[in-house]
Every structure is written in structure tokens, then in C-alpha cells.
Enzyme design. Structure first.
Site, PDB file in Angstrom:
ATOM      1  N   ASP A  35       0.804  -1.212   0.317  1.00 44.49           N
ATOM      2  CA  ASP A  35      -0.405   0.077   0.195  1.00 44.49           C
ATOM      3  C   ASP A  35       0.827   1.696   0.342  1.00 44.49           C
ATOM      4  O   ASP A  35       1.712   1.747  -0.413  1.00 44.49           O
ATOM      5  CB  ASP A  35      -1.003  -0.740   1.200  1.00 44.49           C
ATOM      6  N   HIS A  83      -3.183   6.267   3.331  1.00 42.06           N
ATOM      7  CA  HIS A  83      -3.816   4.522   3.224  1.00 42.06           C
ATOM      8  C   HIS A  83      -3.923   3.576   3.373  1.00 42.06           C
ATOM      9  O   HIS A  83      -4.409   3.102   4.419  1.00 42.06           O
ATOM     10  CB  HIS A  83      -3.674   5.147   1.641  1.00 42.06           C
ATOM     11  N   SER A 127     -10.997  -0.480  -0.621  1.00 38.11           N
ATOM     12  CA  SER A 127     -10.484  -1.066  -0.291  1.00 38.11           C
ATOM     13  C   SER A 127      -9.935  -0.865   1.291  1.00 38.11           C
ATOM     14  O   SER A 127      -9.090  -1.575   2.464  1.00 38.11           O
ATOM     15  CB  SER A 127      -9.419   0.582   0.305  1.00 38.11           C
ATOM     16  N   PRO A 160     -27.564  -9.821  -6.600  1.00 36.97           N
ATOM     17  CA  PRO A 160     -26.434 -10.103  -8.159  1.00 36.97           C
ATOM     18  C   PRO A 160     -25.825 -10.608  -7.137  1.00 36.97           C
ATOM     19  O   PRO A 160     -24.749 -10.491  -6.773  1.00 36.97           O
ATOM     20  CB  PRO A 160     -26.552  -9.715  -9.356  1.00 36.97           C
TER      21      PRO A 160
END
Length: 315
Positions: A39, A71, A257, A296
Site C-alpha cells: 500500500d 491510506h 480498500s 446479484p
């Protein structure tokens, strides 16, 4: 478990309930299991304690642990933060697991194929040394990369799988069109995670609206499963600049993420409880324990992650 919104406590408990992880972390929270994360890096946030076993910078070649984006720190906190600065309130799914982190993305969250390949090679070379069982890749490429380069990455990720590692990757945020998952995420060998939190009522945009979807009419389901991904609270890489000790120690982010490390954390708990499981057996238990949604298959895969069902014999 670390799921939910710092601003809306009611939603936080709804999200925790969704993945069957209400005050449930198994025996010791994933102790003895290592999750490798590729990352933007990781900060030395107190919630990681002494559990960062190794760090390597494939972007700037810096010799110290850091995260100039935030992040990667957020992702690592969801998987394995112990919630120290929140008195356990914002702990990760596997708060006892160890971390090996490769920085393959820059400050803007962009990265090169070369950096990703080097990061994967580094993990493979050291998997036995650091007892790595799981690789978390919260990077959704979703059609933004040339096909040849995607093929190179998919081959390397599948090599990691063949070497015995559980490779968990994000479906990406390029949905909702059918077939919007990247070529890598479509690999039947990898565990691809989408996000879903339609039950949330925080007024925020639910992540299933943009979570990448698999192709319709194929023999295998993609994504493999889903987890919550809207306004997930986790470790803030820049908390020291944010004022008081607990004000700014955590921050909220959204996307596939954030859903991906919940799955990686769950696998760490599973492998701690059943250390002799093969990657195929672990994947089977993970998917068998999912809760089916009225959606779905190319959105939900096998359904919503359910930690307690995966860790018990209720499947």
C-alpha cells in the site's frame, strides 16, 4: 472490530453486526499470524505496538517506516490495529496479528507495476522468515492500467497464491457496470472483496453503488464476497498533527480498500485457530461462512463476511 462511523455510533454498531464481529476476536486476535500489506506504507501509530515486523519502501527507498498518504495506515488499522488510543473502541479485526508492509504507492496513491512486482517478490522471499500467511492488496486498478501490465501483476499474485499465501485484493471502486473488476481481481485463485452496506442510514453514499462488479453469466463468482466500506474509522497516519491525543488519532475513509482488510483480518483469526489449514481450506471456510444478500452474484459473490460463522462450526 473496527467498523463504522466516528460521527454516527448507531451506524458503527450496524456495521459491526453486519460482519458478525460484535466483541468477537477469537482466541488471541490473530497472534502468531502475519499479514503482508502492499500500500502507501504505514505510520508508527501506537495502535500497532511492536507488531510491525518489517517495512520496505519501493517508491522513494527511504530507510524508515512512514506513510505520506495515510491510506496504508488506515488499511493496516482495519486489519490489525489494537485500538490502544481509543481504549479498544476502534480496534481492528485481528488486533494481535503482526504486519509486514511494503510501500508500493506514492503520496497520491499512485504506483508503478515495477514497484508492485518488487513488493510481491520481497514478500515471497521472506514469507517463511516472518510467517506471512496473508497478503492484503487494497488497490483497485479497474481498467486504468494497460492489459499487458495487468497480466504481469496477475501472474505474480497467482504465484504468491501457489506459494501458499492467501492473496486478498480489492474489487475496486469503478462499478457498478458488469465486468468492472480489474483483470487481476477476476482471477479465480485470488480472494476479491467488494463492499456493501446498504443497511446503513448515515446519509452517506453507500459503497455498493460504486463497488466494482464481476461479469454476468460466468462459472465462478466475482467478487468472492463483500464487507462494509462506507465511513470506516481506522488509524490516522497524521494524528500527531491533529491536536489532542485522541482527537485525530482516527479518521474515516470509504471504499473497497476498507472492506478488503476486514477479510484479511478474519483470515488471520481463522489461521490462528486452525494453523494447519491450507489456503484452499481457509478460502472455503471464509466463503462458506458468508451471509447471502438479496443481490446479484456479480455484486455480492458468496455474500457478506461473517466472522463468527467463519470461526465456528456453524457453517
Amino acid at each position: 472490530c473496527l467498523v463504522g462511523s466516528e460521527m454516527c455510533i448507531r451506524d458503527r454498531f450496524i456495521a459491526r453486526k453486519q460482519i458478525g464481529c460484535e466483541d468477537f476476536t477469537g482466541k488471541a486476535g490473530g497472534e502468531g499470524i502475519t499479514i503482508a500489506v502492499l500500500d502507501t506504507g504505514i505510520s508508527t501509530h501506537p495502535d500497532f505496538g511492536g507488531r510491525i515486523l518489517a517495512f520496505r519502501d519501493f517508491v522513494n527507498d527511504m530507510p524508515y517506516v512512514y506513510d505520506d498518504s495515510g491510506h496504508g495506515t488506515h488499511v493496516c488499522g482495519i486489519a490489525a490495529g489494537n485500538g490502544l488510543l481509543s481504549r479498544g473502541r476502534y480496534r481492528g479485526v485481528a488486533p494481535g496479528a503482526s504486519l509486514v508492509v511494503g510501500k508500493v504507492l506514492n503520496e497520491q496513491g499512485d504506483g508503478s507495476v515495477d514497484a508492485m512486482l518488487k513488493g510481491l517478490s520481497w514478500i515471497l522471499e521472506n514469507k517463511d522468515r516472518w510467517k506471512i500467511r496473508i497478503v492484503n492488496i487494497s488497490v483497485g486498478f479497474g481498467g486504468t492500467m494497460p492489459e499487458k501490465k495487468e497480466m504481469l501483476l496477475r501472474v505474480k499474485m497467482e504465484e504468491a497464491w501457489e506459494e501458499g499465501l492467501l492473496v486478498v485484493c480489492a474489487a475496486g471502486n469503478n462499478g457498478p457496470a458488469p465486468g468492472s473488476i480489474s483483470y487481476m481481481g477476476e482471477s479465480p485463485r485470488l480472494i476479491t472483496v467488494g463492499c456493501y452496506d446498504k443497511e446503513r442510514r448515515s446519509g452517506k453514499k453507500s459503497c455498493e453503488i460504486y463497488s466494482a462488479r464481476g461479469r454476468e453469466g460466468v462459472l465462478y463468482r466475482k467478487p468472492d464476497l463483500v464487507a462494509p466500506g462506507t465511513e470506516i474509522v481506522s488509524c490516522n497516519a497524521f494524528y500527531r498533527k491533529a491536536g489532542a491525543r485522541t482527537q485525530g488519532a482516527y479518521t474515516a475513509k470509504s471504499g473497497t480498500s476498507m472492506a478488503t482488510p476486514m477479510v484479511s483480518g478474519c483470515l488471520a483469526l481463522l489461521l490462528e485457530k486452525y494453523p494447519d489449514l491450507s489456503k484452499e481450506q481457509a478460502k472455503y471456510r471464509l466463503l462458506k461462512g458468508c451471509v447471502r444478500l438479496k443481490e446479484p452474484d456479480n455484486l455480492q459473490g458468496y455474500g457478506m463476511l461473517h466472522v463468527k460463522r467463519v470461526l465456528t462450526d456453524s457453517v
